[in-house]
Design a protein around this motif. Structure first.
Motif, PDB file in Angstrom:
ATOM      1  N   ALA A 240       0.862  -1.184   0.000  1.00 28.19           N
ATOM      2  CA  ALA A 240       0.000   0.000   0.000  1.00 28.19           C
ATOM      3  C   ALA A 240       0.895   1.229   0.000  1.00 28.19           C
ATOM      4  N   PRO A 241       0.947   1.976  -1.096  1.00 29.08           N
ATOM      5  CA  PRO A 241       0.204   1.709  -2.330  1.00 29.08           C
ATOM      6  C   PRO A 241       0.898   0.638  -3.166  1.00 29.08           C
ATOM      7  N   LEU A 242       0.111  -0.087  -3.969  1.00 27.07           N
ATOM      8  CA  LEU A 242       0.684  -1.057  -4.908  1.00 27.07           C
ATOM      9  C   LEU A 242       1.201  -0.313  -6.131  1.00 27.07           C
ATOM     10  N   ASP A 243       2.227  -0.868  -6.733  1.00 30.97           N
ATOM     11  CA  ASP A 243       2.890  -0.212  -7.864  1.00 30.97           C
ATOM     12  C   ASP A 243       2.209  -0.602  -9.180  1.00 30.97           C
ATOM     13  N   ARG A 244       1.177   0.130  -9.520  1.00 28.15           N
ATOM     14  CA  ARG A 244       0.418  -0.190 -10.758  1.00 28.15           C
ATOM     15  C   ARG A 244       1.327  -0.158 -11.977  1.00 28.15           C
ATOM     16  N   ALA A 245       2.176   0.858 -12.039  1.00 24.91           N
ATOM     17  CA  ALA A 245       3.028   1.020 -13.224  1.00 24.91           C
ATOM     18  C   ALA A 245       3.998  -0.149 -13.353  1.00 24.91           C
ATOM     19  N   GLY A 246       4.564  -0.577 -12.242  1.00 27.14           N
ATOM     20  CA  GLY A 246       5.511  -1.680 -12.273  1.00 27.14           C
ATOM     21  C   GLY A 246       4.840  -2.981 -12.679  1.00 27.14           C
ATOM     22  N   ILE A 247       3.643  -3.200 -12.171  1.00 25.48           N
ATOM     23  CA  ILE A 247       2.886  -4.410 -12.515  1.00 25.48           C
ATOM     24  C   ILE A 247       2.567  -4.386 -14.014  1.00 25.48           C
ATOM     25  N   ARG A 248       2.094  -3.255 -14.474  1.00 27.21           N
ATOM     26  CA  ARG A 248       1.723  -3.117 -15.888  1.00 27.21           C
ATOM     27  C   ARG A 248       2.922  -3.360 -16.791  1.00 27.21           C
ATOM     28  N   LYS A 249       4.031  -2.741 -16.452  1.00 25.77           N
ATOM     29  CA  LYS A 249       5.219  -2.819 -17.307  1.00 25.77           C
ATOM     30  C   LYS A 249       5.643  -4.281 -17.506  1.00 25.77           C
ATOM     31  N   SER A 250       5.684  -5.027 -16.420  1.00 26.43           N
ATOM     32  CA  SER A 250       6.152  -6.403 -16.539  1.00 26.43           C
ATOM     33  C   SER A 250       5.128  -7.297 -17.220  1.00 26.43           C
ATOM     34  N   VAL A 251       3.874  -7.187 -16.803  1.00 25.31           N
ATOM     35  CA  VAL A 251       2.865  -8.102 -17.351  1.00 25.31           C
ATOM     36  C   VAL A 251       2.592  -7.792 -18.825  1.00 25.31           C
ATOM     37  N   CYS A 252       2.665  -6.541 -19.201  1.00 25.16           N
ATOM     38  CA  CYS A 252       2.477  -6.205 -20.612  1.00 25.16           C
ATOM     39  C   CYS A 252       3.637  -6.743 -21.461  1.00 25.16           C
ATOM     40  N   LYS A 253       4.772  -6.953 -20.824  1.00 29.20           N
ATOM     41  CA  LYS A 253       5.922  -7.524 -21.532  1.00 29.20           C
ATOM     42  C   LYS A 253       5.794  -9.041 -21.662  1.00 29.20           C
ATOM     43  N   THR A 254       5.443  -9.700 -20.549  1.00 34.20           N
ATOM     44  CA  THR A 254       5.417 -11.183 -20.562  1.00 34.20           C
ATOM     45  C   THR A 254       4.061 -11.746 -20.962  1.00 34.20           C
ATOM     46  N   HIS A 255       3.031 -10.982 -20.812  1.00 39.84           N
ATOM     47  CA  HIS A 255       1.649 -11.367 -21.156  1.00 39.84           C
ATOM     48  C   HIS A 255       1.048 -12.439 -20.256  1.00 39.84           C
ATOM     49  N   ARG A 256       1.757 -12.802 -19.197  1.00 36.09           N
ATOM     50  CA  ARG A 256       1.226 -13.825 -18.280  1.00 36.09           C
ATOM     51  C   ARG A 256       1.618 -13.449 -16.852  1.00 36.09           C
ATOM     52  N   ALA A 257       0.751 -13.819 -15.908  1.00 34.21           N
ATOM     53  CA  ALA A 257       1.052 -13.444 -14.518  1.00 34.21           C
ATOM     54  C   ALA A 257       0.585 -14.497 -13.520  1.00 34.21           C
ATOM     55  N   VAL A 258       1.462 -14.748 -12.538  1.00 32.88           N
ATOM     56  CA  VAL A 258       1.118 -15.599 -11.394  1.00 32.88           C
ATOM     57  C   VAL A 258       1.448 -14.787 -10.130  1.00 32.88           C
ATOM     58  N   VAL A 259       0.474 -14.658  -9.231  1.00 32.54           N
ATOM     59  CA  VAL A 259       0.716 -13.940  -7.989  1.00 32.54           C
ATOM     60  C   VAL A 259       0.843 -14.961  -6.864  1.00 32.54           C
ATOM     61  N   ALA A 260       1.927 -14.877  -6.121  1.00 33.19           N
ATOM     62  CA  ALA A 260       2.161 -15.830  -5.030  1.00 33.19           C
ATOM     63  C   ALA A 260       2.051 -15.130  -3.687  1.00 33.19           C
ATOM     64  N   GLU A 261       1.204 -15.655  -2.817  1.00 38.52           N
ATOM     65  CA  GLU A 261       1.027 -15.056  -1.490  1.00 38.52           C
ATOM     66  C   GLU A 261       0.895 -16.172  -0.465  1.00 38.52           C
ATOM     67  N   GLU A 262       1.395 -15.878   0.732  1.00 36.85           N
ATOM     68  CA  GLU A 262       1.287 -16.870   1.802  1.00 36.85           C
ATOM     69  C   GLU A 262      -0.066 -16.775   2.487  1.00 36.85           C
ATOM     70  N   ASP A 263      -0.763 -15.677   2.224  1.00 34.31           N
ATOM     71  CA  ASP A 263      -2.063 -15.435   2.825  1.00 34.31           C
ATOM     72  C   ASP A 263      -3.120 -16.304   2.134  1.00 34.31           C
ATOM     73  N   GLU A 264      -4.293 -16.392   2.729  1.00 34.71           N
ATOM     74  CA  GLU A 264      -5.411 -17.059   2.067  1.00 34.71           C
ATOM     75  C   GLU A 264      -5.905 -16.171   0.928  1.00 34.71           C
ATOM     76  N   ALA A 265      -6.646 -16.772  -0.010  1.00 38.41           N
ATOM     77  CA  ALA A 265      -6.982 -16.053  -1.238  1.00 38.41           C
ATOM     78  C   ALA A 265      -8.023 -14.947  -1.090  1.00 38.41           C
ATOM     79  N   PRO A 266      -9.119 -15.182  -0.360  1.00 41.00           N
ATOM     80  CA  PRO A 266     -10.211 -14.193  -0.467  1.00 41.00           C
ATOM     81  C   PRO A 266      -9.810 -12.772  -0.066  1.00 41.00           C
ATOM     82  N   VAL A 267     -10.174 -11.843  -0.907  1.00 44.10           N
ATOM     83  CA  VAL A 267      -9.951 -10.414  -0.674  1.00 44.10           C
ATOM     84  C   VAL A 267      -8.487 -10.166  -0.311  1.00 44.10           C
ATOM     85  N   GLY A 268      -7.586 -10.768  -1.068  1.00 47.37           N
ATOM     86  CA  GLY A 268      -6.181 -10.719  -0.702  1.00 47.37           C
ATOM     87  C   GLY A 268      -5.293  -9.979  -1.682  1.00 47.37           C
ATOM     88  N   VAL A 269      -4.001 -10.118  -1.476  1.00 48.75           N
ATOM     89  CA  VAL A 269      -3.023  -9.452  -2.332  1.00 48.75           C
ATOM     90  C   VAL A 269      -3.215  -9.911  -3.779  1.00 48.75           C
TER      91      VAL A 269
END
Lengths: 326, 319
Positions: A240-269
């Motif tokens: 907080a805040p999340l880096d929208r620009a950084g996320i966009r830059k990488s995902v627009c380059k690779t076209h695929r995304a996997v988010v890994a979190e140790e937390d449970e999924a609902p309403v999460g990172v």
């Protein structure tokens, strides 16, 4: 560059900031005479005394609020929550007092407080000592959330957080305090916002923070060596805040995304990051983004069940292979 | 209290009463929104304590019934009313509202709307004073019902443990929202509840400002001298409901009438009249002048002030 442990990096940051500014104090349970459960405040009581290194009663709501009140007068308290699980008891003060005071006073008052907590699931600590709570903090307006993934970040983020006029929550990890890494010899201030490319790649973006950055790095190595898949790893050190620009830059380059979190999924990172991916680069995607996350269970005590509940690098590899149809 | 001060304070208390009554009217007219908690009946509490303290120098923090505490610390009634109107000229720039009046320049550290929330903040302000080495004290005004929150006890323990310069003023108005104290609280005398923490405390009439002032002087001197925290319980009553949505069905009109017989403004007024320092005509004139000031300056300012700019919606979230 000297190599030091995560806890040593935190200790050094405390020490330097307290030496510089007499209004920097630290407080928490067992942080003084006992030196801190994870040693992050080791030696400070002897050096700065009980007025500035405060062993508090076990009253998380009370002492957190007390630190926040002191911050209204320009004191910069570093408030340690021994285990993030106990932060539930302090959230009223963190959210209602520290995070909102600037807004509801029309900018007159601000709370330059730092909250540090040992987060994450360690080994067999059971349901009430294994909560991952990043998602609770990252949705609160007025609060910054940092998740250092290595000693350099732990050092630089704490120093930057102390100097920040905003309240900052730093989510550390119980299993990472003895992690070694290089820390600059001179003073270093880590940015409070943004993300880092921890490893460059072209085929898929793996997004993690704190401990899950390490799963992503390990997974990227396996993917490259065994499957010829080039993964880019993004360290979302600021939730907080999340880096929208950084996320966009990488995902627009690779076209695929996997988010890994140790937390449970609902309403999460993962939910939040994937929502950003949808908003920012939906038409650049070659596959639906996926989450790697914990099972939605109160953390079990039994070792085998615990291992089954918490993801690791193998789950990240599996998610990527599934995405590639392998 | 000196005679001159009593006359000044009577005028202030009249302002405090009429200001709140005018808020009531503005709320009915939908000029003021949200929740509105009014102070009539309790004026001697804030005034008596702050006359013994140093307004604008000592730090004050309170709950959501906060308009008058701010004004007593030195806030301009115009800025407080403009805040209630949600205007950019309000003391919290229209972002706070009735429950979040702030005036840091006058060391009014805010009104907070979680019951009991200010307890640890007040102790923290005292910690800040202790670290910085000033002669200020931290004063926390809250109601009796706040004492049933956990942080009350956590804060008392820490304040006593660390000898923090904080004065807890309990304005015991006998009700927590719509539940009477005897139905919510095992020990009715609130000052007795702090004894377990080794904190000095006293209880007194909260309607007679001379009584409040004398007790508050003892309390303020004690805290300022570095002996640690003090807890002062003032027995009082709010005439209106908890907030505007409250029709007071939980108490009898007889009880309300009995308390109004001990009205804090009338007590002070009658004492000054008996001493030959004031006539009833003087008092009526004082009320009229106050009403004219509220209408011609306070309300006018609030009415004519600009709304906040929507483009500034996210201003003040982060530094």
């Amino acid at each position: 560059m000297a190599e030091m442990m995560y806890w040593e990096a935190l200790q050094r940051a405390h020490d330097e900031e307290m030496a510089r500014d007499p209004l920097v104090i630290c407080m928490g349970e067992d942080i003084g005479v006992a030196g801190g459960t994870y040693k992050a405040t080791k030696g400070l009581y002897e050096k700065y005394g009980p007025l500035r290194v405060m062993d508090t009663p076990i009253s998380e709501g009370g002492y957190t609020g007390l630190g926040i009140g002191a911050s209204f007068l320009g004191v910069r308290p570093i408030i340690e929550i021994m285990s993030v699980n106990f932060a539930w008891l302090a959230m009223d003060q963190m959210f209602n007092s520290a995070a909102k005071v600037r807004y509801m006073s029309g900018g007159q008052l601000t709370s330059p407080s730092v909250f540090r907590a040992a987060g994450g699931a360690a080994h067999q600590l059971g349901a009430q000592h294994s909560a991952r709570m990043e998602k609770v903090f990252m949705g609160i307006a007025g609060l910054r959330v940092l998740t250092p993934s290595n000693p350099k970040q732990a050092y630089g983020m704490l120093k930057a957080a102390v100097r920040s006029d905003d309240p900052v929550f730093i989510n550390e990890h119980e299993l990472m305090y003895n992690m070694k890494g290089e820390v600059p010899d001179g003073e270093y201030f880590h940015p409070l916002e943004g993300s880092e490319v921890s490893r460059s790649g072209n085929d898929v973006t793996l997004l993690g923070y704190n401990i899950s950055v390490h799963w992503c790095l390990k997974a990227a190595e396996i993917l490259e060596k065994q499957y010829g898949i080039s993964a880019e790893v993004i360290d979302l050190y600021s939730l907080a805040p999340l880096d929208r620009a950084g996320i966009r830059k990488s995902v627009c380059k690779t076209h695929r995304a996997v988010v890994a979190e140790e937390d449970e999924a609902p309403v999460g990172v993962g939910s939040e990051v994937i929502a950003i991916i949808n908003e920012e680069c939906f038409f650049d995607l070659d596959a639906a983004p996926v989450r790697v996350h914990s099972a939605l269970v109160p953390q079990p005590y039994n070792h085998t069940l615990e291992k089954a509940a918490i993801p690791d690098h193998e789950d990240v590899v599996a998610a990527v292979l599934k995405m590639f149809g392998k | 209290m000196k005679l001159e001060d009593k006359k000044r304070v009577l005028r202030e208390m009249v302002l405090h009463r009429r200001f709140e009554e005018r808020c009531y009217q503005a709320y009915i007219e939908r000029k003021i929104g949200g929740f509105l908690h009014l102070y009539p009946g309790q004026e001697a509490c804030c005034n008596g304590v702050m006359e013994a303290a140093r307004p604008g120098h000592d730090y004050v923090i309170t709950g959501y019934r906060d308009h008058i505490h701010a004004i007593k610390c030195g806030s301009d009634p115009k800025a407080v009313m403009a805040e209630l109107y949600g205007k950019e000229t309000g003391c919290s720039k229209g972002r706070g509202g009735s429950m979040h009046i702030f005036d840091v320049a006058h060391r009014f550290m805010g009104g907070y709307a979680l019951v009991g929330g200010p307890f640890p903040l007040a102790a923290g302000i005292a910690k800040g004073i202790q670290l910085k080495g000033g002669d200020e004290i931290s004063i926390c005004f809250l109601g009796d019902a706040a004492n049933n929150q956990g942080v009350f006890h956590e804060t008392l323990n820490m304040a006593a443990l660390w000898k923090l310069p904080v004065l807890f003023v309990c304005e015991n108005n006998q009700y927590g929202i719509g539940t009477s104290i005897d139905r919510s609280t095992a020990v009715l005398d609130q000052y007795k509840r702090v004894c377990g923490y080794g904190i000095e405390s006293a209880q007194c009439d909260g309607q007679d400002i001379d009584v409040v002032y004398e007790h508050a002087r003892t309390a303020v001197d004690y805290v300022r001298s570095g002996k640690g925290p003090y807890f002062l319980e003032l027995m009082t009553y709010r005439y209106r409901g908890h907030s505007m949505s409250d029709s007071r069905g939980y108490r009898t009109r007889e009880e309300e009438e009995a308390w109004k017989q001990r009205d804090p403004i009338n007590i002070l007024r009658d004492r000054l009249i008996a001493a030959g320092e004031l006539s009833m005509d003087d008092f009526v004139a004082m009320e009229k002048e106050t009403d004219a000031y509220i209408e011609n300056e306070v309300i006018k300012f609030a009415e004519e002030s600009p709304e906040p700019n929507v483009a500034d919606l996210e201003k003040y979230v982060l530094a």
